[in-house]
Design a protein around this motif. Structure first.
Motif: not given
Length: 329
Positions: A297-302, A304-311
């Motif tokens: 879950k932490a990896s999925e969130i990170l 998304q944050f890196i590649e799509k700039k989605e928090k």
């Protein structure tokens, strides 16, 4: 060393097509992809990662900070993170802090010099995330020791519910004098497990006795020493809730030393569900944390944050825990 241009010439395609295959970005047929991949393997092509990171502002690397890599609980989470990112083309740097704040600060400097794209910080303090925040580096925390602000995304287990379930299991098995073995440090997971313990006592009308809450150096040796001390001081107890499985192992050892029958005279529940509990004697009842899921879950969130700039919309994500019943209860 063979170049992208040479691979493109051999494959009869443009350099842009070879680059798209290397970056797995689509826009080519499966047949073309297979032809290019075979040529890359045949000629032992190696991408210049440093040059690529300069062009794209992405190093395709992730940092993981853990407090104790020898602890199976943390190692399992770190492996789950690596298994998530590797198929997505990322390499992993794993750093062990040995729970030393000064070492944590040095690690951050090293990660910055390596230009990692993001950071997953497992069971750490507030200090490092604040340092990282100034650098605008994407960060996700797992089971933090201190209360975080909404600036960070935290993925954690339901420690309160775990404490409640563990204590309730002991009560349901007839225990009324339940020892709590907790970390002596003032950290969030321990405090929440204590709150769950107290809530279960309230539910079943059992008075809280502060003498039964033992703040110890959090390892098996000190747990065994604590149990010996309780017995020597003639403090009566019929149950033990150990706030992790390694501490529970120490408690079992202390009980066996004093010829106390575990599961009969005294019942024991641990926390984490690491493999040692399945093979201990007697086998250990424990609270299962979804270790792989925490990492995933932490990896999925990170990512998304890196590649799509989605928090993520939530600053805190809590995963449920469950009771694993074995012979100690």
């Amino acid at each position: 060393m063979v170049t992208v241009k040479e691979i493109a010439k051999l494959a009869g395609v443009s350099t842009a097509t070879v680059s798209r295959v290397l970056n797995n970005s689509g826009g080519y047929s499966e047949e073309t992809k297979q032809r290019i991949v075979e040529l890359l393997d045949k000629h032992n092509y190696q991408m210049n990662v440093v040059a690529k990171s300069l062009r794209t502002s992405h190093s395709k690397t992730i940092g993981i900070i853990v407090p104790d890599i020898t602890n199976e609980y943390f190692a399992t989470i770190a492996l789950a993170i690596e298994n998530y990112f590797y198929p997505n083309g990322y390499s992993i740097y794993i750093y062990n802090t040995s729970e030393d704040p000064k070492k944590e600060s040095l690690i951050i400097r090293d990660l910055e010099s390596r230009g990692v794209d993001g950071l997953i910080y497992i069971s750490g303090t507030m200090t490092v995330p604040k340092q990282v925040l100034k650098k605008n580096l994407p960060i996700v925390c797992i089971n933090q020791r201190e209360y975080m602000t909404d600036e960070f995304t935290v993925v954690e287990s339901d420690n309160f519910q775990g404490g409640f379930i563990a204590t309730e299991e002991l009560i349901k098995q007839g225990c009324r004098r339940i020892v709590l073995l907790r970390d002596k440090r003032d950290i969030v997971p321990m405090n929440e497990r204590l709150q769950g313990y107290r809530e279960a006592l309230i539910k079943y009308d059992i008075p809280f006795d502060s003498e039964l809450v033992q703040h110890i150096t959090f390892d098996a040796e000190h747990a065994a020493k604590c149990v010996r001390s309780l017995i020597q001081r003639k403090i009566s107890f019929d149950g033990i809730f150990a706030c992790n499985d390694l501490v529970a192992m120490g408690a079992l050892y202390g009980l066996r030393e004093n010829k106390i029958q575990v599961g009969n005279e005294v019942k024991v529940v641990g926390f984490d569900n690491i493999s040692i509990g399945h093979y201990s004697y007697p086998t250990l009842t424990t609270i299962n944390q979804q270790k792989e899921e925490l990492g995933e879950k932490a990896s999925e969130i990170l990512l998304q944050f890196i590649e799509k700039k989605e928090k993520p919309s939530q600053s805190k994500i809590v995963l449920p825990v469950t009771l694993v019943k074995r012979e100690t209860t």
